[in-house]
Scaffold this motif. Structure first.
Motif, PDB file in Angstrom:
ATOM      1  N   ARG A 124       0.865  -1.176   0.000  1.00  0.00           N
ATOM      2  CA  ARG A 124       0.000   0.000   0.000  1.00  0.00           C
ATOM      3  C   ARG A 124       0.901   1.225   0.000  1.00  0.00           C
ATOM      4  O   ARG A 124       1.769   1.362   0.852  1.00  0.00           O
ATOM      5  CB  ARG A 124      -0.925   0.027   1.213  1.00  0.00           C
ATOM      6  N   ASP A 125       0.683   2.118  -0.962  1.00  0.00           N
ATOM      7  CA  ASP A 125       1.538   3.301  -1.028  1.00  0.00           C
ATOM      8  C   ASP A 125       1.069   4.355  -0.025  1.00  0.00           C
ATOM      9  O   ASP A 125       0.149   4.123   0.763  1.00  0.00           O
ATOM     10  CB  ASP A 125       1.603   3.846  -2.457  1.00  0.00           C
ATOM     11  N   HIS A 126       1.684   5.513  -0.042  1.00  0.00           N
ATOM     12  CA  HIS A 126       1.384   6.552   0.944  1.00  0.00           C
ATOM     13  C   HIS A 126      -0.018   7.134   0.771  1.00  0.00           C
ATOM     14  O   HIS A 126      -0.505   7.834   1.656  1.00  0.00           O
ATOM     15  CB  HIS A 126       2.422   7.674   0.862  1.00  0.00           C
ATOM     16  N   ASN A 127      -0.666   6.853  -0.357  1.00  0.00           N
ATOM     17  CA  ASN A 127      -2.051   7.286  -0.574  1.00  0.00           C
ATOM     18  C   ASN A 127      -3.060   6.169  -0.318  1.00  0.00           C
ATOM     19  O   ASN A 127      -4.231   6.309  -0.641  1.00  0.00           O
ATOM     20  CB  ASN A 127      -2.225   7.794  -2.008  1.00  0.00           C
ATOM     21  N   GLU A 128      -2.586   5.031   0.244  1.00  0.00           N
ATOM     22  CA  GLU A 128      -3.429   3.868   0.508  1.00  0.00           C
ATOM     23  C   GLU A 128      -3.935   3.222  -0.780  1.00  0.00           C
ATOM     24  O   GLU A 128      -4.987   2.578  -0.793  1.00  0.00           O
ATOM     25  CB  GLU A 128      -4.625   4.232   1.412  1.00  0.00           C
ATOM     26  N   ASN A 129      -3.202   3.410  -1.873  1.00  0.00           N
ATOM     27  CA  ASN A 129      -3.522   2.717  -3.116  1.00  0.00           C
ATOM     28  C   ASN A 129      -2.848   1.349  -3.114  1.00  0.00           C
ATOM     29  O   ASN A 129      -1.745   1.190  -2.586  1.00  0.00           O
ATOM     30  CB  ASN A 129      -3.012   3.520  -4.327  1.00  0.00           C
ATOM     31  N   GLY A 130      -3.504   0.362  -3.716  1.00  0.00           N
ATOM     32  CA  GLY A 130      -2.899  -0.951  -3.868  1.00  0.00           C
ATOM     33  C   GLY A 130      -1.878  -0.936  -4.998  1.00  0.00           C
ATOM     34  O   GLY A 130      -2.242  -0.811  -6.172  1.00  0.00           O
ATOM     35  N   ARG A 268      -8.319  16.230  -4.331  1.00  0.00           N
ATOM     36  CA  ARG A 268      -7.269  15.322  -4.768  1.00  0.00           C
ATOM     37  C   ARG A 268      -7.599  14.802  -6.160  1.00  0.00           C
ATOM     38  O   ARG A 268      -8.746  14.882  -6.631  1.00  0.00           O
ATOM     39  CB  ARG A 268      -7.098  14.163  -3.792  1.00  0.00           C
ATOM     40  N   PHE A 269      -6.578  14.266  -6.816  1.00  0.00           N
ATOM     41  CA  PHE A 269      -6.687  13.733  -8.175  1.00  0.00           C
ATOM     42  C   PHE A 269      -7.053  12.253  -8.098  1.00  0.00           C
ATOM     43  O   PHE A 269      -6.532  11.527  -7.240  1.00  0.00           O
ATOM     44  CB  PHE A 269      -5.356  13.908  -8.885  1.00  0.00           C
ATOM     45  N   ALA A 270      -7.937  11.797  -8.979  1.00  0.00           N
ATOM     46  CA  ALA A 270      -8.355  10.391  -8.985  1.00  0.00           C
ATOM     47  C   ALA A 270      -8.283   9.852 -10.409  1.00  0.00           C
ATOM     48  O   ALA A 270      -8.586  10.554 -11.380  1.00  0.00           O
ATOM     49  CB  ALA A 270      -9.774  10.244  -8.449  1.00  0.00           C
ATOM     50  N   SER A 271      -7.864   8.593 -10.520  1.00  0.00           N
ATOM     51  CA  SER A 271      -7.858   7.927 -11.823  1.00  0.00           C
ATOM     52  C   SER A 271      -8.476   6.552 -11.671  1.00  0.00           C
ATOM     53  O   SER A 271      -8.429   5.949 -10.593  1.00  0.00           O
ATOM     54  CB  SER A 271      -6.430   7.809 -12.374  1.00  0.00           C
ATOM     55  N   PRO A 319     -12.582   3.663  -9.069  1.00  0.00           N
ATOM     56  CA  PRO A 319     -11.281   4.276  -8.815  1.00  0.00           C
ATOM     57  C   PRO A 319     -10.167   3.245  -8.684  1.00  0.00           C
ATOM     58  O   PRO A 319     -10.330   2.197  -8.068  1.00  0.00           O
ATOM     59  CB  PRO A 319     -11.504   5.021  -7.491  1.00  0.00           C
ATOM     60  N   LEU A 320      -9.023   3.572  -9.268  1.00  0.00           N
ATOM     61  CA  LEU A 320      -7.818   2.760  -9.125  1.00  0.00           C
ATOM     62  C   LEU A 320      -6.825   3.409  -8.164  1.00  0.00           C
ATOM     63  O   LEU A 320      -6.160   2.719  -7.391  1.00  0.00           O
ATOM     64  CB  LEU A 320      -7.137   2.565 -10.479  1.00  0.00           C
ATOM     65  N   ALA A 321      -6.699   4.737  -8.229  1.00  0.00           N
ATOM     66  CA  ALA A 321      -5.703   5.421  -7.408  1.00  0.00           C
ATOM     67  C   ALA A 321      -6.121   6.873  -7.178  1.00  0.00           C
ATOM     68  O   ALA A 321      -6.771   7.483  -8.036  1.00  0.00           O
ATOM     69  CB  ALA A 321      -4.331   5.372  -8.079  1.00  0.00           C
ATOM     70  N   ASP A 327       1.242  12.942 -10.387  1.00  0.00           N
ATOM     71  CA  ASP A 327       2.536  12.507 -10.915  1.00  0.00           C
ATOM     72  C   ASP A 327       2.740  11.000 -10.874  1.00  0.00           C
ATOM     73  O   ASP A 327       3.245  10.404 -11.819  1.00  0.00           O
ATOM     74  CB  ASP A 327       3.679  13.178 -10.143  1.00  0.00           C
ATOM     75  N   ASN A 328       2.387  10.371  -9.742  1.00  0.00           N
ATOM     76  CA  ASN A 328       2.685   8.950  -9.559  1.00  0.00           C
ATOM     77  C   ASN A 328       1.438   8.070  -9.638  1.00  0.00           C
ATOM     78  O   ASN A 328       1.409   6.999  -9.037  1.00  0.00           O
ATOM     79  CB  ASN A 328       3.380   8.738  -8.211  1.00  0.00           C
ATOM     80  N   LEU A 329       0.432   8.517 -10.364  1.00  0.00           N
ATOM     81  CA  LEU A 329      -0.831   7.779 -10.405  1.00  0.00           C
ATOM     82  C   LEU A 329      -1.090   7.106 -11.741  1.00  0.00           C
ATOM     83  O   LEU A 329      -2.210   6.649 -11.997  1.00  0.00           O
ATOM     84  CB  LEU A 329      -2.000   8.725 -10.067  1.00  0.00           C
TER      85      LEU A 329
END
Length: 359
Positions: A124-130, A268-271, A319-321, A327-329
Motif C-alpha cells: 500500500r503506497d502513501h495514498n493507501e492505493n494498492g 485530490r486527483f483520482a484515476s 477508482p484505481l488510485a 505525478d505517480n498515479l
C-alpha cells in the motif's frame, strides 16, 4: 419537524436515476469525450445536519436501512503491451491496476499477468492505493500486462448524502480534526494561481450554497473547455490548458483540482475506469481509463466530480488510485534501458462485460 413529518417528507423526496450512457474514446491513458447526453447536475433539496435530534437520527436510519442498493457486477479485461525496437532491460515497474475497495466497490476476483516473468510485491503506497511492484531479470523486446477482474459496485445516487450544517453554505471552515488530516490536499497558494483567476472569470458571482457552487463550477469547466485526446505523457500545465481551452481528462481534472483548492476546498486527483453500458443505439458496452477530481465535504466525505463530463461520479466510476498530485498515479510506470536510445510504442484496450441482468 416531527418524526412523522420527516417520514412523510422522505417518501416524497425526488430520486435521480442511475447514469445515462457515456461516450468513450480509445485513448488508453484517458478517455472522456464531451457527451451528447446531459446527466442531472442539480440535486434534490439537500438535507443538512443540525445538532443531533430524533429527526436527524430517523433520516440517517432511513438512508442506511430502507432497502439494499442494487449491485452491478462487471468483468473487466484490461491489456497493455509495449514494443521496443531492440532488446532492452526493464527497471522496476509500478502497477496501479487494482481498484480501491470501499463500501461501494468490491473486487470479487482479480488476476494480473505480466510477461516477461517478474518478481512481484504488493504494497500500500502513501495514498493507501494498492500498488504492485515488478522486478525483471531478463532482457526483452516486449512488455505485456493483462488484468482480468470481477468488480461489484452498489448502484448509487451521487446526491444521496447529508452535509454537516456548518458546511451547507460557502465559505466554511473544516474542523480541527478534518483540517489536520486534509492538510496535504489544501493549498492556500492556489488562491493566487492561474486557476483562481479563471474561476473569477467564469464564475464572477459565487453561489451561497456549497453544493450549488461546486455543481456550477463543475458544469462551467465542462462548458468552457473542449475535451481532446492527448497521447503525451504527464499533465499539461494549467496555463497551457487555459490558453488552448482544451485538454485531456487528466488535464481537465488537474485544473478542476486547483480551481477548488483556490476556493479553500480539500481536493485530490483520482484515476480509474469509466464504464459505459450499451444503449438502443449502441449495443456494445464499453469502458476506458479516465480521470476526475475528488473533493472532501463534511458530512459527505470524499465526493467525485467529473469536470470533463460536468457530472458527479456514481457507480459507473471505478477508482484505481488517488493522490495529492497526479505525478505517480499512472496505471503503469517504469523505466527501460538500452545501449542506445530505443524507441517504443504501445497498445492498450479495456473491455467490459456486465454480468448481472440490466434492470
Amino acid at each position: 419537524m416531527t418524526l412523522r413529518e420527516a417520514e412523510r417528507a422522505w417518501d416524497f423526496m425526488p430520486v435521480i436515476h442511475p447514469a445515462s450512457p457515456r461516450p468513450v474514446n480509445a485513448n488508453p491513458s484517458c478517455s472522456a469525450p464531451a457527451p451528447a447526453y446531459r446527466r442531472p447536475t442539480a440535486p434534490p433539496r439537500c438535507l443538512h445536519r443540525e445538532e443531533p435530534s430524533a429527526t436527524t437520527c430517523f433520516l440517517q436510519h432511513r438512508l442506511a436501512f430502507t432497502s439494499p442498493a442494487p449491485t452491478m457486477r462487471l468483468l473487466i479485461d484490461h491489456q497493455t503491451r509495449y514494443f521496443y525496437e531492440d532488446e532492452v532491460s526493464l527497471g522496476p515497474h509500478n502497477f496501479l491496476l487494482r481498484p480501491r475497495e470501499n463500501a461501494m466497490v468490491s473486487v470479487r476476483h482479480f488476476r494480473l499477468s505480466i510477461e516477461p516473468e517478474a518478481k512481484v510485491n504488493w504494497l500500500r503506497d502513501h495514498n493507501e492505493n494498492g500498488l504492485l511492484r515488478a522486478f525483471f531479470r531478463d532482457p526483452t523486446r516486449t512488455l505485456s500486462v493483462r488484468v482480468e477482474m470481477e468488480v461489484e459496485t452498489l448502484e448509487s445516487n451521487p446526491f444521496d448524502f447529508i452535509l454537516d450544517s456548518e458546511a451547507f453554505n460557502y465559505p466554511f471552515t473544516y474542523n480541527a480534526r478534518e483540517a489536520s488530516a486534509l492538510q496535504p490536499y489544501i493549498d492556500p497558494t492556489a488562491a493566487r494561481g492561474p486557476a483562481a483567476d479563471w474561476v473569477r472569470e467564469i464564475l464572477p458571482a459565487l453561489p451561497e450554497e456549497t453544493l450549488t457552487l461546486l455543481l456550477e463550477l463543475n458544469s462551467r469547466v465542462k462548458e468552457n473547455l473542449r475535451y481532446m485526446t492527448r497521447g503525451d505523457a504527464g499533465i499539461q500545465p494549467i496555463e497551457e490548458t487555459l490558453r488552448l481551452r482544451s485538454g485531456s481528462c487528466r488535464d481537465i481534472a488537474f485544473l478542476m483540482m486547483h480551481a477548488v483548492r483556490a476556493l479553500g476546498f480539500a481536493a485530490r486527483f483520482a484515476s480509474g475506469y469509466l464504464y459505459e453500458p450499451g444503449t438502443q443505439e449502441k449495443d456494445q458496452e464499453s469502458g476506458s481509463l479516465h480521470a476526475w477530481t475528488e473533493i472532501f465535504l463534511p458530512g459527505a466525505g470524499w465526493k467525485g466530480f467529473d469536470p470533463t463530463n460536468g457530472i458527479l461520479c456514481d457507480d459507473h466510476f471505478i477508482p484505481l488510485a488517488v493522490g495529492r498530485q497526479p505525478d505517480n498515479l499512472n496505471p503503469v510506470s517504469g523505466l527501460y534501458y538500452g545501449q542506445r536510445k530505443i524507441p517504443s510504442t504501445f497498445q492498450s484496450r479495456v473491455r467490459f462485460q456486465r454480468l448481472d441482468p440490466v434492470p
